[in-house]
Write a protein that holds these residues in place. Sequence first.
Motif, PDB file in Angstrom:
ATOM      1  N   ARG A   1       0.206  19.107   0.805  1.00 20.78           N
ATOM      2  CA  ARG A   1       0.491  17.947   1.643  1.00 20.78           C
ATOM      3  C   ARG A   1       0.809  16.759   0.754  1.00 20.78           C
ATOM      4  O   ARG A   1       0.504  16.759  -0.443  1.00 20.78           O
ATOM      5  CB  ARG A   1      -0.678  17.647   2.572  1.00 20.78           C
ATOM      6  N   TYR A   2       1.445  15.773   1.352  1.00 21.91           N
ATOM      7  CA  TYR A   2       1.780  14.561   0.617  1.00 21.91           C
ATOM      8  C   TYR A   2       1.621  13.357   1.530  1.00 21.91           C
ATOM      9  O   TYR A   2       1.657  13.477   2.755  1.00 21.91           O
ATOM     10  CB  TYR A   2       3.209  14.610   0.051  1.00 21.91           C
ATOM     11  N   VAL A   3       1.446  12.198   0.899  1.00 23.42           N
ATOM     12  CA  VAL A   3       1.380  10.928   1.612  1.00 23.42           C
ATOM     13  C   VAL A   3       2.211   9.934   0.825  1.00 23.42           C
ATOM     14  O   VAL A   3       2.076   9.830  -0.397  1.00 23.42           O
ATOM     15  CB  VAL A   3      -0.076  10.417   1.732  1.00 23.42           C
ATOM     16  N   VAL A   4       3.084   9.225   1.534  1.00 23.25           N
ATOM     17  CA  VAL A   4       3.891   8.184   0.919  1.00 23.25           C
ATOM     18  C   VAL A   4       3.349   6.834   1.350  1.00 23.25           C
ATOM     19  O   VAL A   4       3.107   6.605   2.540  1.00 23.25           O
ATOM     20  CB  VAL A   4       5.374   8.319   1.322  1.00 23.25           C
ATOM     21  N   SER A   5       3.143   5.959   0.372  1.00 23.26           N
ATOM     22  CA  SER A   5       2.710   4.591   0.639  1.00 23.26           C
ATOM     23  C   SER A   5       3.672   3.669  -0.099  1.00 23.26           C
ATOM     24  O   SER A   5       3.659   3.634  -1.342  1.00 23.26           O
ATOM     25  CB  SER A   5       1.282   4.384   0.169  1.00 23.26           C
ATOM     26  N   GLY A   6       4.525   2.993   0.633  1.00 23.62           N
ATOM     27  CA  GLY A   6       5.574   2.200  -0.005  1.00 23.62           C
ATOM     28  C   GLY A   6       6.521   3.110  -0.754  1.00 23.62           C
ATOM     29  O   GLY A   6       7.128   3.999  -0.162  1.00 23.62           O
ATOM     30  N   ASP A   7       6.605   2.922  -2.069  1.00 23.43           N
ATOM     31  CA  ASP A   7       7.462   3.767  -2.908  1.00 23.43           C
ATOM     32  C   ASP A   7       6.656   4.718  -3.777  1.00 23.43           C
ATOM     33  O   ASP A   7       7.161   5.247  -4.768  1.00 23.43           O
ATOM     34  CB  ASP A   7       8.338   2.874  -3.802  1.00 23.43           C
ATOM     35  N   HIS A   8       5.396   4.951  -3.411  1.00 22.36           N
ATOM     36  CA  HIS A   8       4.505   5.828  -4.182  1.00 22.36           C
ATOM     37  C   HIS A   8       4.187   7.069  -3.345  1.00 22.36           C
ATOM     38  O   HIS A   8       3.971   6.964  -2.145  1.00 22.36           O
ATOM     39  CB  HIS A   8       3.217   5.078  -4.528  1.00 22.36           C
ATOM     40  N   ILE A   9       4.171   8.234  -3.994  1.00 22.05           N
ATOM     41  CA  ILE A   9       3.838   9.476  -3.308  1.00 22.05           C
ATOM     42  C   ILE A   9       2.636  10.126  -3.982  1.00 22.05           C
ATOM     43  O   ILE A   9       2.535  10.142  -5.213  1.00 22.05           O
ATOM     44  CB  ILE A   9       5.046  10.452  -3.269  1.00 22.05           C
ATOM     45  N   GLU A  10       1.723  10.614  -3.172  1.00 19.25           N
ATOM     46  CA  GLU A  10       0.545  11.361  -3.642  1.00 19.25           C
ATOM     47  C   GLU A  10       0.663  12.785  -3.106  1.00 19.25           C
ATOM     48  O   GLU A  10       0.895  12.980  -1.908  1.00 19.25           O
ATOM     49  CB  GLU A  10      -0.743  10.732  -3.106  1.00 19.25           C
TER      50      GLU A  10
END
Length: 81
Positions: A43-52
């Motif tokens: 899974r991934y989460v994008v916050s602004g221009d950052h991806i985890e």
Amino acid sequence: MEQSFHPYLGLWQTDDGHIRHRLLPNGRYDEARGTRESAYQGRYVVSGDHIEYVDDTGFTADGDFRDGSLYHAGMVLRRKP
């Protein structure tokens, strides 16, 4: 913003095509490496221009979107249609 409408959805790959990240609208990703499809998934989460990223084994990684490219783990991936 709801994940399914995020502008970073789709296929990102290195210039040589060896590493390919497909960011899916359900918050999951599928990474292919060379001829090995679905080498890593999670899974991934994008916050602004950052991806985890968190893969299904628990491994974590991250990256940043800058100038139309994804910078991740020392690699540069570019968006593909």
